[in-house]
Design a protein around this motif. Sequence first.
Motif, PDB file in Angstrom:
ATOM      1  N   TYR A  12       0.806  -1.225   0.000  1.00 38.23           N
ATOM      2  CA  TYR A  12       0.000   0.000   0.000  1.00 38.23           C
ATOM      3  C   TYR A  12       0.838   1.274   0.000  1.00 38.23           C
ATOM      4  O   TYR A  12       1.796   1.399   0.764  1.00 38.23           O
ATOM      5  N   ASN A  13       0.458   2.194  -0.871  1.00 35.56           N
ATOM      6  CA  ASN A  13       0.854   3.595  -0.708  1.00 35.56           C
ATOM      7  C   ASN A  13      -0.308   4.450  -1.204  1.00 35.56           C
ATOM      8  O   ASN A  13      -1.052   4.071  -2.114  1.00 35.56           O
ATOM      9  N   SER A  14      -0.478   5.604  -0.575  1.00 29.98           N
ATOM     10  CA  SER A  14      -1.680   6.404  -0.790  1.00 29.98           C
ATOM     11  C   SER A  14      -1.768   6.984  -2.191  1.00 29.98           C
ATOM     12  O   SER A  14      -2.869   7.249  -2.694  1.00 29.98           O
ATOM     13  N   GLU A  15      -0.629   7.172  -2.842  1.00 27.97           N
ATOM     14  CA  GLU A  15      -0.658   7.734  -4.192  1.00 27.97           C
ATOM     15  C   GLU A  15      -1.141   6.691  -5.199  1.00 27.97           C
ATOM     16  O   GLU A  15      -2.023   6.954  -6.010  1.00 27.97           O
ATOM     17  N   ARG A  16      -0.582   5.499  -5.133  1.00 27.71           N
ATOM     18  CA  ARG A  16      -0.953   4.453  -6.089  1.00 27.71           C
ATOM     19  C   ARG A  16      -2.365   3.940  -5.837  1.00 27.71           C
ATOM     20  O   ARG A  16      -3.120   3.688  -6.780  1.00 27.71           O
ATOM     21  N   TYR A  17      -2.728   3.775  -4.562  1.00 28.41           N
ATOM     22  CA  TYR A  17      -4.034   3.213  -4.238  1.00 28.41           C
ATOM     23  C   TYR A  17      -4.931   4.273  -3.591  1.00 28.41           C
ATOM     24  O   TYR A  17      -5.565   4.040  -2.564  1.00 28.41           O
ATOM     25  N   GLY A  18      -4.986   5.416  -4.239  1.00 27.61           N
ATOM     26  CA  GLY A  18      -5.790   6.524  -3.714  1.00 27.61           C
ATOM     27  C   GLY A  18      -7.273   6.240  -3.674  1.00 27.61           C
ATOM     28  O   GLY A  18      -8.024   6.919  -2.961  1.00 27.61           O
ATOM     29  N   TRP A  19      -7.722   5.232  -4.426  1.00 27.41           N
ATOM     30  CA  TRP A  19      -9.145   4.884  -4.445  1.00 27.41           C
ATOM     31  C   TRP A  19      -9.585   4.178  -3.174  1.00 27.41           C
ATOM     32  O   TRP A  19     -10.790   4.046  -2.914  1.00 27.41           O
ATOM     33  N   GLN A  26      -6.066   0.404   4.377  1.00 30.49           N
ATOM     34  CA  GLN A  26      -4.950   1.212   3.880  1.00 30.49           C
ATOM     35  C   GLN A  26      -3.649   0.688   4.474  1.00 30.49           C
ATOM     36  O   GLN A  26      -2.973   1.344   5.262  1.00 30.49           O
ATOM     37  N   ASP A  52      -4.394  -1.813  -9.502  1.00 31.43           N
ATOM     38  CA  ASP A  52      -3.754  -0.572  -9.938  1.00 31.43           C
ATOM     39  C   ASP A  52      -3.472  -0.684 -11.431  1.00 31.43           C
ATOM     40  O   ASP A  52      -3.071  -1.738 -11.915  1.00 31.43           O
ATOM     41  N   SER A  54      -1.202  -0.375 -13.648  1.00 31.58           N
ATOM     42  CA  SER A  54       0.228  -0.241 -13.937  1.00 31.58           C
ATOM     43  C   SER A  54       0.822  -1.587 -14.291  1.00 31.58           C
ATOM     44  O   SER A  54       0.437  -2.619 -13.737  1.00 31.58           O
TER      45      SER A  54
END
Length: 272
Positions: A12-19, A26, A52, A54
């Motif tokens: 998890y990181n908030s930028e990649r998994y902002g949804w 989280q 994601d 990517s």
Amino acid sequence: MRIDAHQHFWDYNSERYGWIEDKAIQKDFAPEDLKPLLDLHGFDGCIAVQADQSEEETRFLLNLAAEHNFIKGVVGWLDLSAENIEEKLAQYAKNKSFKGLRYTVYDEWGEFMVDRRFQNGISKLSKFGLVYEILVFPYQLKGAIELVNRFPEQRFVLNHMGKPEIFENASEDWKEGIRSLAQNKNVYCKISGLLSAAGKREWGLQDFYPFLDFVFENFSEDKIIFGSDWPVSLSGGSYAQAVDVIENYLSAQDENLLRKVFGENAKKFYRL
């Protein structure tokens, strides 16, 4: 073979998994977190699905599958509109764990599904024996119908039953979309994402039954696949509850149907 055909892993990181809005999920979710749950509920394996958009995550999931043999397949992401998509597919298809692709639909009507460049990418999947997973909201089902009608030989599976609004009456858009998609012999349906759709609201088994009834009335029992949607499902309940909803719904049915929904159909669809 008993298969959970829809779940996710992520660092998890908030930028990649902002949804991901629920703070409870989280955080990282790894194969070591899922394996005890699969064992407890008698599953032989799972299908890991992208969360994601990517290529990096696709490689991440394939690496996990190489390390854990209970991950029976990976549904990743590649840019289907890219000019070099056939070359990319040929590269990834060499990995026996690579089973297909999914896109997360964010544009309002899902227009990209009928875009010429995207459909060119879809046209290459069957050459490599790959599936495409359809993730749409009810108002985007028309684009999905046009897509599957264009490619009658391509294997498709509708994720999360087309994401109906669980606490509302089934919309006509959703009903018509399910009816139309179910008529295609190459389109399967995942009964997944129910707890995720319920979220933090209190729910009971009966809240899900009208939607399950409609899916089973329209899709053949040979084309319905169970998926937990773990760990997204934890927003609405435990892993056990995600399994129990479907097992309770099918409790009056014969064992043959349960075997199909909980594994045999997934085995056939993903060619495990």
